[in-house]
Motif scaffolding. Sequence first.
Motif: not given
Length: 133
Positions: A54-61
């Motif tokens: 979820f931290e990676t998804i948050e950064a990509l978004l």
Amino acid sequence: MKITLGNPACAPQPLSPYYSQVARVEQADGGVLLFLSGQIADGDTLAEQSRGVFETIEALLKAHGATLADVINIRTYLTDIGRLDEYGAVRREFLTGTPPTSMTFEVPRLFREEAQVEVEVVAAVPAVVPAPE
């Protein structure tokens, strides 16, 4: 409509050079759809891996001007569906608003043998409406 595929430099890079992490679809009205590839993360426990995902998804978004609040669909792949509650507790830490549409699957194995969870999302970013003068 304009489609851009890529890997934002400000986010964790993909584990392989053979795929793009984000497909950005710009709509005629100025809105944007973001399709994120499945994400896995390091960690010893399912909770650690889920948090990293979820931290990676948050950064990509964020790299595309979006937030987790813009997520409209989520697909989760777990190697043990019996641990859904453990994953769900972490997911609720990150997705705090109205829940997106969702599908969850149990799979025998993921991209990396040590991976216990993989998550892909679709986000919809509305067009920015100019303030009235």
